[in-house]
Structure formats: structure tokens, C-alpha cells
Write a protein that holds these residues in place. Structure first.
Motif, mmCIF file in Angstrom:
data_model
loop_
_atom_site.group_PDB
_atom_site.id
_atom_site.type_symbol
_atom_site.label_atom_id
_atom_site.label_comp_id
_atom_site.label_asym_id
_atom_site.label_seq_id
_atom_site.Cartn_x
_atom_site.Cartn_y
_atom_site.Cartn_z
ATOM 1 N N THR B 68 0.837 -1.197 0.000
ATOM 2 C CA THR B 68 0.000 0.000 0.000
ATOM 3 C C THR B 68 0.870 1.245 0.000
ATOM 4 O OG1 THR B 68 -1.558 -1.239 1.373
ATOM 5 C CG2 THR B 68 -1.915 1.133 1.203
ATOM 6 N N HIS B 69 1.883 1.188 0.830
ATOM 7 C CA HIS B 69 2.801 2.299 0.953
ATOM 8 C C HIS B 69 3.454 2.637 -0.390
ATOM 9 C CE1 HIS B 69 5.197 4.857 3.475
ATOM 10 N NE2 HIS B 69 6.277 4.468 2.825
ATOM 11 N N ILE B 70 3.956 1.609 -1.036
ATOM 12 C CA ILE B 70 4.611 1.772 -2.338
ATOM 13 C C ILE B 70 3.612 2.317 -3.349
ATOM 14 C CG2 ILE B 70 5.686 0.530 -4.258
ATOM 15 C CD1 ILE B 70 7.534 0.065 -2.147
ATOM 16 N N ALA B 190 8.431 -1.309 15.099
ATOM 17 C CA ALA B 190 9.297 -0.227 15.576
ATOM 18 C C ALA B 190 10.128 0.269 14.407
ATOM 19 C CB ALA B 190 10.202 -0.746 16.696
ATOM 20 N N ARG B 191 10.024 1.538 14.128
ATOM 21 C CA ARG B 191 10.833 2.133 13.044
ATOM 22 C C ARG B 191 11.995 2.867 13.692
ATOM 23 N NH1 ARG B 191 9.344 -0.649 8.757
ATOM 24 N NH2 ARG B 191 7.160 -0.369 8.206
ATOM 25 N N ILE B 192 12.973 2.082 14.131
ATOM 26 C CA ILE B 192 13.999 2.685 14.974
ATOM 27 C C ILE B 192 14.768 3.786 14.292
ATOM 28 C CG2 ILE B 192 14.305 0.769 16.533
ATOM 29 C CD1 ILE B 192 16.368 -0.342 14.797
ATOM 30 N N LEU B 243 -1.085 3.598 11.110
ATOM 31 C CA LEU B 243 -1.281 4.473 12.263
ATOM 32 C C LEU B 243 0.092 4.599 12.903
ATOM 33 C CD1 LEU B 243 -2.784 6.030 14.436
ATOM 34 C CD2 LEU B 243 -3.419 3.847 15.480
ATOM 35 N N ARG B 244 0.679 5.763 12.787
ATOM 36 C CA ARG B 244 2.042 5.976 13.300
ATOM 37 C C ARG B 244 1.970 6.636 14.677
ATOM 38 N NH1 ARG B 244 6.934 7.633 9.419
ATOM 39 N NH2 ARG B 244 6.842 5.362 9.224
ATOM 40 N N LEU B 245 2.459 5.919 15.663
ATOM 41 C CA LEU B 245 2.449 6.430 17.036
ATOM 42 C C LEU B 245 3.867 6.776 17.460
ATOM 43 C CD1 LEU B 245 -0.002 3.835 18.683
ATOM 44 C CD2 LEU B 245 -0.561 6.014 17.610
ATOM 45 N N MET B 310 6.008 16.774 6.658
ATOM 46 C CA MET B 310 6.704 17.724 5.800
ATOM 47 C C MET B 310 7.858 17.055 5.062
ATOM 48 S SD MET B 310 5.339 20.637 5.583
ATOM 49 C CE MET B 310 4.646 22.091 6.362
ATOM 50 N N ARG B 311 8.567 16.173 5.753
ATOM 51 C CA ARG B 311 9.638 15.441 5.083
ATOM 52 C C ARG B 311 9.087 14.683 3.881
ATOM 53 N NH1 ARG B 311 10.347 10.539 4.769
ATOM 54 N NH2 ARG B 311 9.162 9.964 6.627
ATOM 55 N N ARG B 312 7.982 13.980 4.103
ATOM 56 C CA ARG B 312 7.381 13.193 3.030
ATOM 57 C C ARG B 312 6.956 14.110 1.886
ATOM 58 N NH1 ARG B 312 3.876 10.858 5.897
ATOM 59 N NH2 ARG B 312 5.457 9.433 6.687
ATOM 60 N N PHE B 313 6.340 15.226 2.229
ATOM 61 C CA PHE B 313 5.912 16.168 1.191
ATOM 62 C C PHE B 313 7.124 16.681 0.405
ATOM 63 C CE2 PHE B 313 5.276 20.558 -0.161
ATOM 64 C CZ PHE B 313 4.196 20.406 -1.011
HETATM 65 C C1 LIG Z 1 9.265 0.091 5.219
HETATM 66 C C2 LIG Z 1 9.339 1.563 4.962
HETATM 67 N N1 LIG Z 1 9.254 1.997 3.736
HETATM 68 C C3 LIG Z 1 9.310 3.299 3.467
HETATM 69 C C4 LIG Z 1 9.461 4.241 4.463
HETATM 70 C C5 LIG Z 1 9.555 5.683 4.157
HETATM 71 O O1 LIG Z 1 8.286 6.154 3.991
HETATM 72 P P1 LIG Z 1 7.892 7.712 3.988
HETATM 73 O O2 LIG Z 1 8.922 8.453 3.250
HETATM 74 O O3 LIG Z 1 6.581 7.754 3.329
HETATM 75 O O4 LIG Z 1 7.791 8.069 5.431
HETATM 76 C C6 LIG Z 1 9.502 3.812 5.754
HETATM 77 C C7 LIG Z 1 9.520 4.765 6.826
HETATM 78 O O5 LIG Z 1 8.562 4.839 7.556
HETATM 79 C C8 LIG Z 1 9.469 2.460 6.020
HETATM 80 O O6 LIG Z 1 9.578 2.025 7.272
#
Ligand SMILES: Cc1ncc(COP(=O)(O)O)c(C=O)c1O
Ligand SMILES: Cc1ncc(COP(=O)(O)O)c(C=O)c1O
Lengths: 837, 837
Positions: B68-70, B190-192, B243-245, B310-313
Motif C-alpha cells: 500500500t505504501h509503495i 518499531a521504526r527505529i 497508524l504511526r504512534l 513535511m519530510r514526506r511532502f
Molecule cells: C518500510 C518503509 N518503507 C518506506 C518508508 C519511508 O516512507 P515515507 O517516506 O513515506 O515516510 C519507511 C519509513 O517509515 C518504512 O519504514
């Protein structure tokens, strides 16, 4: 029937063990990239590769850990529990793949995925749950225990903040907390259901129980301990033992009081503080006197560990008489010595054994190693503190002492001076418990960590106890594991050794290293030996340049002193020697300079945050370095670099690259030392005083093969008192024991030649004339002579290489394998228990 | 070439997606048992099975999350960022397997391993990162956003301690911290490495920059925020949103000051406290006035989220003019409203846009929903506090207000009373920032959460703003997700509905539920409907017995009031009604009793820890229950049970099992209410005031199909002031508005009939005569009448069932799918973005 069918089903669903061929490893790595690290297999970086590989290895460790565990459960051997408040493990990845015997496969797997093993391995941060020698020795011992198949468990604390990170700003040390868990820790297994309640404070009440009076402790505060298991794989064996570290966690226990203050948020915040308070490692490596927090940590550790140990014992046995046959408890220094009172409390208050019976058992299960050389370093706990935090334990300690005093009076009569010296309770301004006396009274074996150390224990520190129980006192010289200190840290040397010995067996059997002596005159061997050293010097030079910007010449002698900064370790002597060398160089003409052996002096080490004198030494080192390194007139002839944040990983890099290493403690101050052994294993020559384990290194490789200097242990007291040595009264009769060179250097520092005049004043005072407790002035000339000898020898590379080879050839005796075998046989009485493949 | 070859290699090493057949699931579960949970596949318990299954599901969520993210990254749709300080997610396992469409396969897989899905699912603890309605609504909306394929992210805080656990001792509420992470959380990633620094305190300085004066903030404290991603799977779609906490973690940032106080240990301990302080959820669901900690939490959340957004934008776009086309920021109540000042600060101070340009952009990206009904509930932040914690933000807020005031003066002239009412800054004893005014001024859309609520906003709370910007004000009636509130919580009803509708499409398209009306008179349908209710009552009865020891009859009407305890929600009215019923029963002869419909009254809910009156209501409930339940004379005719620790999981159990549910808020106090909708979906009849969303439920199902009572919203003010209703002056003209029955019951409590006379005094005072702000007395007779009507209807089971069916049939409109679609189209202007399968 049904049970069996189910087991078969479970079995059939998974293949046997995880496979270790490079393709299987790649699959597992990618799986972990996608599902554990949650990245894409098409895009992950070195750190994520590290995480994925580590989890791949972790899976394999879990298999072995589990099999070992089951095997021990089934065979029920006597187990050793190694109790230590500090373990300095460093990194785990390389060590694990080597001990698992899958290093090549892992490297190939990574390679095919486009990564390099070395680069990936460097992503790992150090686990630095300890201060220095004692803590790293604990780690080495765990490696040996696993490799030698002993049924042993380690117990420790999972500090959230390990040893502070040292950062140098303007030459001053600053301390940064080391939150080593920030990036996850694949090397531990959280055992969320293995938890115990640990109690503090409260009162003691007397109750009637079956007609007997019984004391019970009504505690006032409860914290929960949760287990984190760190698998320790042995080399060349399936055995993988456990290092169980305890973390404090919020107690889910009904604790209404804490929250019903009306202010919920503040209650939670305060509570949270109480719970995490045990999670900072104390950064002092020599003394822990009377801090409540520290005492809390000790008891937290002791209580959780003993509950776990007793639970395991009781699962398998019903009779406490069997305890000494099944359980050996080892006290690594006095930090865990509250265990003695705790076991007594458990047996008497909870298991309702009578006192004498309990004491009998307790005296058969504990052994004790002291790492302290001087009486002032021994741990004492103020009675007030103990009585408030652990009221029942204080009573028990008094009772132990009462019995001991009675026994003592029978044996030595009413010699009140001796009685009061040997008493567990110290009367005086601050009434205290002497933890060492407690440990000696209760342990069946009291170990020194070198021959010299044991001698001091017998003749000075614990003279009276030795008189009482000579049979208790043993020497177990410290050791280091060649798996980490050669195989992991020095792969080139590993290959070279194996090639010339024709075997890798030395990795499990270090005595085989002595076989290198057969080749000590072989020219090809010399050539290869020097090449290995050069490769390692190159790595170190790159690191130095990256850290400090100083470019160093590979032709220079790399002269290293890395260890905690302490006055007794005399880094100041080294710095003064460097200043002397600088002065000499400045005064030389060009021709003489051409004959000088270029030097790169490398110093590294942390100062305890509250240790002002040590911090000044660090600053002086930087001030001197600034002067020297910027003097273009001197160029490559002399460089001085301070390597910041000395830790296990830095050590792994520095030791292989060193030509010469310095161990300068004033004789009689270093109980053993293990740094010297690590340098020895890496073919680095030692420049050292005859202190601690160096005495045994001399025995092993001969005094010709290292550079010795300085007052001997027997001279020190006289030198301090009279400025002359009792051993050589004629030679050293001059009342002016301090040489002019020393005085001159001292004056330079005092006068601000290196700046910071005011700041260095107290440092200068501390070595001035009668203040010079550690005898820097006294030993200075002898030190310079040893340095000159080293210079001279370095010019003769053949001789140097010979000495280097003989150092490694003699290092087998200083393997922790030898130490552990000795402990196992003569102290713990445990036998190997090898898990079948 | 090479790149492609590598990609192919990576691909070939792993099969495509994870497989979902029962055998594959079993293999994955066992793998996780052995290598993640680190237990043996031959011996693991229900909790370990839960852990292993959860990790198995997590793997699959990660796959979808990633795709989904991609897909979003590739298609670059306008994204919604839903900012909320609270999310009440409850459990995740059942919800996930249902949304993934693999419930049956999972159940079968577990079964074959010897486990039961229901039992395993019960092992999970609730994620309770919120207080009540607002927080659960946030969770429902996330489910709808995912299901409807919207490109949305939620942002929130990862509190280490969620909402306190309620424990009842002797009838009194005690609060226990909820350390929900103690047993691990497989539902988060966890997105360390996704971390941001969040700054606090410090000063503002003015600097010259390219000739312009520029303000910059020099902060004084830094905390690090680290991201934890919680995948939210949609139903019937591959889309899985995030959902990012944010969690606070020790900053590894160079921060010398903090540690150079000389006392290292104390520095670390204090620092640790600063870092964890943001980790306790405030337990007040209605007001958060002027606590520094709370403000810190808000800004911590806002700063981390906006840096991330903002980083993403900026990764995808270079021009901030595009911001409104690509980014929608939704303020869930005023808790995240500091975002407005923060975006201004980022654009002006960091991106160097000029003020007007920045303001223009900001006004196009924010939308705002208020959940507050009464002006006193609106959040204010004292200027002193804000100025100290966030000095630059205070300046920005002043400047925003300055511009707004100027604009306002132009539009409405110098009407100082109105100007001061609308000002963002409140002058007065404590000068404060009005967060709602700020949010209204800046948002393009201001949403009420029900029609009634919007009406109140327009005509009262924000009357002046409505006059100024009528187009901003919208109604978005709250909703709840039928996936959790029918499909997860009431599987029997799910099957029944699907059977009679002939489709499961209602799970994605709730309007289809209205098709149930076609069968409302079908006798077979009635039979099955009643059977479903009975099954659910059985489950609930078992739970009640387990929790409270009270056995209840399944023939009794299960009458439930579960929600936070508040005076305005009038649990006291319910309790007084129960006392009344008890009195009546006591006064009845046997014959009359035989005609009485037996009742099981169920009350549940938490009181904010500092809310004394609410805590007294809980105690009174227990006191009354003790009396009634132990009165053998009454037996099954009346039972009262308090269900402790009401949370999402308890709600999932209670709602399907309820016959009648009570929603008693004094009209004009409940902005929407969502509990009513959940009961509606579960075929439970409502007994309610015409408040909040109940008004719309009446519209949808007709007033005949629920039991209404009490003063209407327009009458309340007059009733309070004059004791008479303006609408019905003739009927209600008596100055004695409080009925005798009420007075009598009040007297019983006052006189200690239920004990605790002194303790209940203030509670009694609060509803006595003129103090009776929430009009319990006024509404009492009407309430009793509605109760009588419910009794009467219950006897007519056919009618009751009809009403029950029509409740469910009308519940589609109250799906959060409808709410979200409405928001997406008319507020956020975002489009579905469906990830291909
Ligand atoms: C698996 C994965 N892909 C991509 C990203 C980068 O995504 P974005 O630039 O939309 O935050 C992240 C960061 O959260 C990530 O953990
Ligand atoms: C746990 C919990 N608390 C509170 C609420 C809000 O209930 P109400 O809208 O009835 O106040 C809900 C909604 O169902 C809930 O699930």
C-alpha cells in the motif's frame, strides 16, 4: 497414542534444524528483512542487513540454546551459577557466527546479496554492561564455560544505560548516556513470563509458627524483575548456555497505596522512576561505597537470580541437603554477596530450616573471587542503609557474625584486636557491613586472580583469615578467550597460526599455541608474521585518522596504553615519558633524529565521571598531543593520539595493531590485569611493571621477551615511606629519589607549557615529592630505560618478531579456558555436560 | 543489467506472498513459536499460541502495508493525515484476521494444533490509548479509511501507560497503571530509524537574514521521537494503512549540559524522567486545562508528526503552493491544534516563506472537528505556560490573532465585546490561548459530530464565528465500524444478517442493512433473531458471574448502561430508577410480582481519578447492588451488577448481550455519543434522551422503535433557571418540579439506607433542588415512564424483536464508513486509491 500422534504432526510440519548453506541463509536473511525488519528485500541498507542477519543467527542460537537447556534438564548435572553485576559483552554477531562455525557461509550469503560481512558486522553497537577488566573477564568466562560444555548459567543485570559513552570536547571528557537498546537487541530473548517480585524496605515482625518463633519480613515496596536471556554459544560444540539478565519492570501487582494519592499522573511518574532506577550502570570500576541506589541494584539482582535458581532446584529436588551437590553459586567480587544473607533468609524464613542446618548448606554452595588488591578498595555497606532497605537481611547478617565471632573466640581466644578486624561488622564512625569478610566466612573457596594477588591476600589483606582457613585460599589467574581476542579480532593472525600449526585445534585447546615456538626462527614465518602485523596496523591507522584526523606512519612503532584511566595505572607516567621523548627530539640534531625510531603513542580509556584526577590526565594527554602533533619540526617521529570511547570493539581493533603495549601500574596495585594477556595473544610486546598477572607472563615467556621496569611489589612500601628500597639499599641510597628529568617535566606542566596551568595544578601536586603515592618519580628512570630498550629492539626487527612470536606462543596459559577448567575442577566441582549433536 | 539481475535473484529466493491455507498458517505459527516466542513447538500455551499467531498475521499485514505504501508513493494522491491524541484500538487479532479474510483458515490452523481461536484471541490485552468516545471513534475511522481505500495516515502517541485499569475494592474505584506493553506488542513495527528531535523551552532571538529580520527559536531541551507503525488493514481490499504512534526515547543528541553536573547517575535518572514523562495518558475525557505535562505531550506529538509529514511532502514536491493539493491535516478536537502554530513556524522560520503566503497555505490544509458541546469544556492554554515551553509558538499565536483581529475589525467594526469573545487570546485572571478559536480561524472546515451538535455550535458555542464564516460549519455525524461492532463482536448476528440478506456486502456497504426491513415480520427470522440474542446473553451472563459472582437469569431483561461515569451522563438517574424499582418490588404482593419483568441492570464505566462525584456514583452503585442482590425476597426479579474496567473488549461482549441500553445525558450535553450506535447495531433497544446522535437515530428508525424520555434540548435552559419548561409552560407549571418519588429515594441515600451516609452526602447535595444542574429530578418521572414502556414492550416479545430488527436495519447510517465518506468528499477532498491485488 493421541499425544504421540500430535507430536508427530508437529514434527512433520517443520523440517528439522535450520540449514546453514549460503542459499538457506540468504532466504532466511531476506525473510527477516521483509517480516522482522519490515523493509523491502529490494532495498535495505547495511544496518538492516545487520538486523536481518542477526535475527537469522538468533534463530539458530535459539535452537541450540533450547537443546542445551533440555539436555541439562534431562541429565541434571550439578550446575554453576555465575553471579556478576557486570558483563562487558561487546558485539555478538562475529563471535556468534564463528562459534557456530558458519562464518564462511554467512559471508558468502551476504556477498551474494551485495553486502560485506565486515561492514555489516560494524553496524552493531557494543553491549557495555560493565566497566572494565572484571566485566570483560566475566564475558570471557561465559565463552569458555560454553565452549568447555560446562552446565553453567550466568546471571546479571540488564542495565538500560550501559557504561557511559566518552566524548571529548576541547580535550575534556564528557559523559553521554549509552542507551544501547535504542536500536533493538536481537541477541536477547525477552522471557516476559519469567518474572519475580523483588521487595524492599518495610519491617520485620516476629510470629509464632508451629510453636516456634519465626521472623518474617513485611516489605514496603515491590518491583518486578523480568528475565532477558542471552544465548552464549560454545565453539566446536552444540552447547549454548544462558546469560540471564534482569530488567526492572512496572509491577502489575496490586499496589493500591502507590496510586491513591489523588494525583494519578504524578503517582505513575514517580512509580516509573522507582522502577527504572535500577537501570543505570554505575560508572566506577573500583569502589561502590554506600549508595542506596547501588544497594538496590545489588539486591534486585540477587533476589531475582536466587528466586530463579531456587525455583529450578525445587522443580527437580525436594531436599535441601542436595543443594550443595546440585548448585554452585559463584560470587564475582562482593557485588552479589548479599546472596549469602538472601539464601539464609530463604532457607530459614521461607523453607523453615533451622539456622545451623541452613548455614551448613550455605557454606557448601558459595565460592568467591575477589578482584581487589588493596584493603581500602573493599566494599562496605553502611548499616543504616542496609537496615532501612533490607531490614531482615541486616538481622541475618548480625546473626551470621554473632555465630562467627563465637567460633572465632573459641579458636583464637579473646584477641579483641583480631576479632574486631575479622568481624563482618565494622564499628566506627559509620557502622558498616564488610562484604569481603562476609564472603570469606561463608565461601568454601576464596580465589585470588593472580599468584601475586593471592600472595597479597594471604600475607596482607586477609592475613588473619588465611591463618584461620588456609585451605580456602586459591589462585585462579584470570584469562581471556582466544575466540574473541584472536579469532574474532585478528582473522589474519588466526589464519597464520592455523597454517603454521597445521590445525585449528588451538581455538579450543590454547596450549597448542606453544607449538609456534617450533617455528620461531623460520624466516618465512617471520615474513608472514610481519605482514599480518602490518595489515592490522593499517586498519588501526585508518581508524586513528578517522577519529582524530592524525595521519600516522606505518613504519612507526605503535605504542598503546588502553585501559580505564586511574592514577595507579599511571597513564601520567606514560605522558611524562612522551614529554621526555619530545624534549629529547627537540634537542637533537638532524643526524641523531635520523636514528630515532618513530613512535605513535596511543592512549585510550574512560575516567569515572566523578574522578577529577583521571579527567585531568585525559586533558593533559590532549594538551600534550596538541603541542606535539602540530610541531612540524617533529613530524612522524612522534605522534600522540587519544582514542575516545575505549570499549570492547575498539579494543578488538587496537590490540592486533599494536607493536608495544604499556601496563604501568605501581607494583601491588593491579590484581591481575587482562589487557596484557590480550596484547600478548596478538603478538604485541609488553612494557610493564612486575604486577598482577604480568609476573606469570614473565614466568611463561621469560623476562627477555618483554620490557620490564620499576619497583617490585616488595619495595613499594619502603619506597613510599623512606624514599628508598629495602631490597637495594646501597644502590638507591640517595635521598633524592626523584630524577631531574622528572622534575623538569613536572615544571613544564606546572608552568603552563601545555596551557591550562591552573587546571593541571592539583594533578602536578599529586606526583610532587612526598605526595607521589604511586611512585611515578621513583620509577621514572627505570621506565625510560625500558622505553629505550624497546626502541633499540624495534630496530632489530628479527629480534622483535621473535619476541612477538614467543608472546603468542606463551599466551595459551592465559586463556580463560584454563581459568575456567581450574575453577570447574578445584572450586565448583562441576563436570562437562555435552549436548549431543 | 546488473541491477535487474540482482532484483531477479532477490525475487527468486523467496516465494511471492505468504500463503494463507491452514497448513501454511500452521507452519508459520510453529515457526514463530520456536524462533520468535522461543518456545518449543511441543509445548506452548494459549498465550504463546496468541503470540505466534499474531506474529503470523503481522507478517501478512507487513506485506500489505508495504504494498500500500509503495502504491501511494507511486500514485502520489492527496493524503489525509488524521491527527489525534487518542486512539482506543482494543484488541487487534480478530479484527485483523477478519479484515484479511482469513478467519476460517486461522481457526482451522489453530484447531489442528490443538487450540481454539476464541480462547487464543482472548489472551490479547486491550490497546487503550484513549479515554472514551472520541478515542474509539478515531479507531473506527481508521478502520473505515482503510476499508474505503483512502490514502490516509493516522498519527498519535504511543503512551507506555494506557488508560488506567479500574479495580474495585469494597465498591470503591482504584486506578492501576495499564502497562500494556509488558507482554510485547506484535501489532506494531518499531521504526527505529524514523526519529525526530522535538525541542522545548529556550528563547527566541532575532537575526538578520538576507537583509530581513528573522525570528529564530533557540530551544533548551531536546527529546527524541521514534515512530511505531501500526498497520490498519481494510476489509475486502489489499489496502493496509498506517497508524504511526510516537514514543519518546532518550536523545542520543550531543547534550553536554544535562550530564555535566558532576553527578552522572542523577543526571541520567533525571533525564530518563524527562524522556518518559510524555508516556502517561491523561485519564480525563473531558478537559485538559493548563497542565505542563499535557502541553508537552501535545507538542511532542505535533512536532514529530509534522516533521514526518513535511519530510514526506518535500521528498515528492518542491513547491509549498502544492501543499493544499497534496496534504489534508485533520485536527481531531483541539488536542493537536498547536499544529497550526507549528506549521506556520516551519513555513516562516525554516522555509522562509513570508507570513501572508504561509498563512494562506495553512488555511487551506487544516480541518477541525470539535467534540465538545458546552463552552466551558473548550481547551485553553495559559499564556505563561505556553510562553515558557514554546516561546516562539506563543509569538506566532499572537501574530495570528493580531491579523485575525484586524480582519475582524474591518468586517464587524469596533464591537469590542464580540472582538474579545472571538479573540484567540482570552484576557482575564489567567491569560490564555483559546484553542478552539484558533482552530476555527485557521480551518477551512469546522465539523460538529451530530446535527444537534452542529446546531448548538451555530447558535450558541460559536455563534459569532458562524455569523462570520457560515460556509465553514458542517455536520459529520459520528459513526462506528460494523466490522468490529458486528462482525468481530457478534459473529452469530453476522451470520444471521448475511443469511437473510443473502450477502456479506453489508460489511463493506452498510446501507444494505436496511434490507432487513423486508423480513421484519418473518416468524422464522424472529426465531433465529431471538436465538442469537440468547446466545449472546449467555456469554454475557457467564462473564458477569465470573466477574461479580452474581448469577443472572437469561429470561430477565439485560439492561445496560456502559460509558464513562459523568454527572451529565446521569448514571445516578439510572441508579435512582433501580432503587425505585426495588422499592416498588418490595411493596408488591406476590401476584403482582409474578407479572413483573425481571431485570438485570448492568452498569460499567471508569471515573476520571480526580473526579470525586463520579467515584461516589460508582460506590453508590455497589452499595445499592449489595442491598438488592442479597435480598432473597427479590431474587431474580432485580439484579444490579457493576462490570469493572469497562473497555473496548468488555464493550464487544456486553453490547451483543444487551436487550436494552441507556443513554441518559441531559439533552444538550452529549455532542454525539457512539455507544448508542453500537447497541443499535447489535439489536439492542435504546432508552434515551433526545440528545446528540440519538436525534438522528430517531429520524432513521422512528420514535416508536426506541424509548425516549426527558427534557428536550430547547427546554433545558429554562428548566434550569425557572424550574419550568418554556415549551410546555402549562403542563409543567408547578413550582414543585421534583416528584415525590425522587425526593424519597434521595432521602433513603442521605439517611444511610445503603450505608456510607457521610460519603454520599455531597452526591445527594448535587442533585438536591436548585443544585440539580443536570435535571435528574425534573426528568425522573419521564424516565420512569420510559422504563415502564420498556417493561411493557418486553412482555410482547414479537414487538420487541421487531423493534430490535428495525434498529439493526437502521444502523447503516451510523457506520463510520458513511462518516468517512462524507469527510473525504466534502471536507478533505481526497479520493480512494486502491492498491491492486
Ligand atoms: C518500510 C518503509 N518503507 C518506506 C518508508 C519511508 O516512507 P515515507 O517516506 O513515506 O515516510 C519507511 C519509513 O517509515 C518504512 O519504514
Ligand atoms: C470503551 C468505550 N468507552 C467509551 C465509549 C463511548 O461510549 P458513549 O458514546 O456511550 O459515551 C465507547 C463506545 O462504544 C467504548 O467502546
Amino acid at each position: 497414542g493421541e499425544h504421540r500422534a500430535k507430536a508427530e504432526r508437529m514434527f512433520s510440519l517443520m523440517d528439522g534444524f535450520l540449514k546453514n548453506d549460503p542459499i538457506s541463509l540468504q532466504k532466511d536473511i531476506l525473510h527477516h528483512v521483509e517480516y522482522t525488519v519490515a523493509r523491502s528485500r529490494f532495498s535495505f541498507d547495511d544496518f538492516e542487513a545487520y538486523q536481518a542477519l542477526s535475527h537469522t543467527i538468533r534463530d539458530r542460537l535459539i535452537e541450540r540454546w533450547h537443546d542445551t537447556h533440555i539436555f541439562f534438564k534431562r541429565t541434571k548435572p550439578k550446575r554453576l551459577y555465575f553471579l556478576s553485576l557486570e558483563f562487558l559483552m561487546g558485539r555478538s554477531l562475529s563471535n556468534s557466527v564463528i562459534n557456530l562455525g558458519i562464518q564462511d557461509q554467512c559471508a558468502e550469503a551476504l556477498n551474494q546479496l551485495g553486502f560485506e560481512f565486515e561492514v555489516v558486522a560494524e553496524q552493531e553497537g557494543d553491549a557495555a554492561l560493565g566497566n572494565g577488566g572484571l566485566a570483560r573477564f566475566s564475558a570471557c568466562q561465559m565463552d569458555s564455560l560454553a565452549t568447555l560444555d560446562y552446565p553453567a548459567w550466568g546471571y546479571g543485570l540488564r542495565y538500560e544505560y550501559g557504561l557511559f559513552r566518552q566524548i571529548i570536547v576541547d580535550g575534556f571528557q564528557h559523559e553521554q548516556p549509552d542507551y544501547w537498546l535504542n536500536f533493538g537487541n536481537p541477541w536477547e530473548i525477552a522471557r516476559i513470563h519469567v518474572t519475580y517480585e523483588v521487595k524492599f524496605y518495610g519491617t520485620v515482625e516476629e510470629v509464632e509458627m508451629n510453636g516456634d518463633k519465626q521472623k518474617i519480613w513485611i516489605p514496603g515496596e515491590t518491583v518486578e524483575a523480568v528475565a532477558y536471556d542471552n544465548p552464549i554459544p560454545g565453539y566446536g560444540t552444540r552447547n549454548t548456555i544462558n546469560l540471564r539478565l534482569w530488567a526492572a519492570k512496572p509491577s502489575s501487582k496490586f499496589d493500591l497505596e502507590a496510586y491513591n494519592t489523588g494525583d494519578y499522573i504524578n503517582s505513575v511518574v514517580n512509580r516509573q522512576r522507582a522502577e527504572t532506577i535500577s537501570n543505570v550502570l554505575y560508572p566506577d570500576d573500583r569502589s561502590h561505597q554506600g549508595k542506596e541506589l547501588r544497594l538496590k541494584q545489588q539486591y534486585f539482582f540477587v533476589s531475582a537470580s536466587l528466586q530463579d535458581i531456587m525455583r529450578r532446584f525445587k522443580e527437580e529436588h525436594t531436599n535441601f541437603d542436595e543443594l550443595p551437590e546440585k548448585v554452585a553459586l559463584h560470587l564475582n567480587d562482593t557485588h552479589p554477596s548479599l546472596s549469602i544473607a538472601e539464601v539464609m533468609r530463604m532457607l530459614v524464613d521461607e523453607e523453615h530450616l533451622n539456622w545451623n542446618k541452613a548455614w551448613d548448606i550455605v557454606c557448601k554452595i558459595f565460592s568467591f573471587t575477589t578482584h581487589t588488591m588493596v584493603a581500602e578498595g573493599l566494599e562496605k555497606i553502611p548499616v543504616d542503609l542496609l537496615g532501612s532497605l533490607l531490614p531482615r537481611h541486616l538481622e541475618i547478617l548480625y546473626e551470621i557474625n554473632h555465630h562467627f565471632m563465637e567460633e572465632l573466640k573459641e579458636r583464637i581466644g579473646l584477641d579483641y584486636s583480631r576479632l574486631s578486624q575479622m568481624s563482618i561488622v565494622e564499628e566506627g564512625a559509620v557502622k558498616s557491613i564488610r562484604m569481603a569478610n562476609l564472603s570469606i566466612v561463608c565461601s568454601h573457596t576464596v580465589n585470588g586472580v593472580s599468584k601475586l594477588h593471592l600472595e597479597t591476600l594471604k600475607t596482607k589483606t586477609f592475613k588473619d583469615f588465611y591463618g584461620l582457613w588456609p585451605e580456602k585460599f586459591q589462585c585462579k589467574t584470570n584469562g581471556v578467550t582466544q575466540r574473541r581476542w584472536i579469532v574474532v579480532s585478528n582473522p589474519s593472525l588466526r589464519d597464520l597460526i592455523s597454517k603454521w600449526l597445521g590445525t585449528e585445534a588451538w581455538i579450543r585447546d590454547p596450549d597448542i599455541l606453544s607449538g609456534l615456538r617450533d617455528h620461531v626462527d623460520n624466516a618465512d614465518f617471520h615474513l608472514e608474521w610481519k605482514m599480518v602485523k602490518r595489515i592490522n596496523k593499517m586498519r588501526l591507522a585508518e581508524y586513528i585518522e578517522a577519529m582524530s584526523g592524525v595521519k600516522v606512519s606505518l613504519d612507526a612503532m605503535f605504542d598503546v596504553q588502553v585501559k580505564r584511566i586511574h592514577e595507579y595505572k599511571r597513564q601520567l607516567l606514560n605522558i611524562f615519558g612522551i614529554i621526555h621523548r619530545y624534549n629529547c627530539l627537540k634537542n637533537m640534531d638532524k643526524d641523531s633524529r635520523r636514528k630515532v625510531v618513530p613512535r605513535v603513542c596511543i592512549i585510550g580509556g574512560k575516567a569515572a565521571p566523578g574522578y577529577e584526577m583521571a579527567k585531568k590526565i585525559i586533558k593533559l594527554c590532549h594538551a600534550v598531543a596538541e603541542k606535539i602533533n602540530n610541531d612540524t619540526d617533529i613530524g612522524d617521529l612522534l605522534k600522540l593520539v587519544f582514542i575516545p570511547d575505549y570499549n570492547v570493539s575498539v579494543a578488538e581493533l587496537v590490540m592486533p595493531g599494536a607493536d608495544l603495549s604499556q601496563h604501568l601500574s605501581t607494583a601491588g596495585n593491579e590484581a591481575s590485569g587482562t589487557g596484557n594477556m590480550k596484547f600478548l595473544m596478538n603478538g604485541c610486546l609488553l612494557l610493564a611493571t612486575e604486577d598482577g598477572s604480568t609476573v606469570e607472563i614473565i614466568e611463561e615467556i621469560g623476562a627477555d621477551n618483554l620490557f620490564l621496569f620499576g619497583a617490585k611489589v616488595d619495595e613499594v612500601a619502603d619506597l613510599r615511606e623512606n624514599g628508598v628500597s629495602n631490597l637495594a639499599p646501597l644502590q638507591n641510597a640517595s635521598p633524592l629519589k626523584v630524577p631531574l628529568q622528572f622534575v623538569r617535566i613536572l615544571r613544564m606542566v606546572r608552568d603552563g607549557y601545555f596551557g591550562h596551568k591552573d587546571y593541571f595544578k592539583t594533578l602536578c601536586d599529586s606526583v610532587e615529592a612526598a605526595n607521589d603515592y604511586y611512585l611515578l618519580g621513583t620509577d621514572f628512570m627505570s621506565y625510560l630505560e625500558a622505553q629505550a630498550a624497546a626502541d633499540k629492539t624495534f630496530v632489530n626487527q628479527e629480534k622483535w618478531t621473535r619476541m612477538s612470536i614467543l608472546s603468542v606462543a606463551g599466551s595459551g596459559r592465559f586463556s580463560s579456558d584454563r581459568t575456567i577448567q581450574d575453577y570447574a575442577e578445584s572450586t565448583w566441582k562441576i563436570n562437562p555436560c555435552r549436548c549431543p549433536l
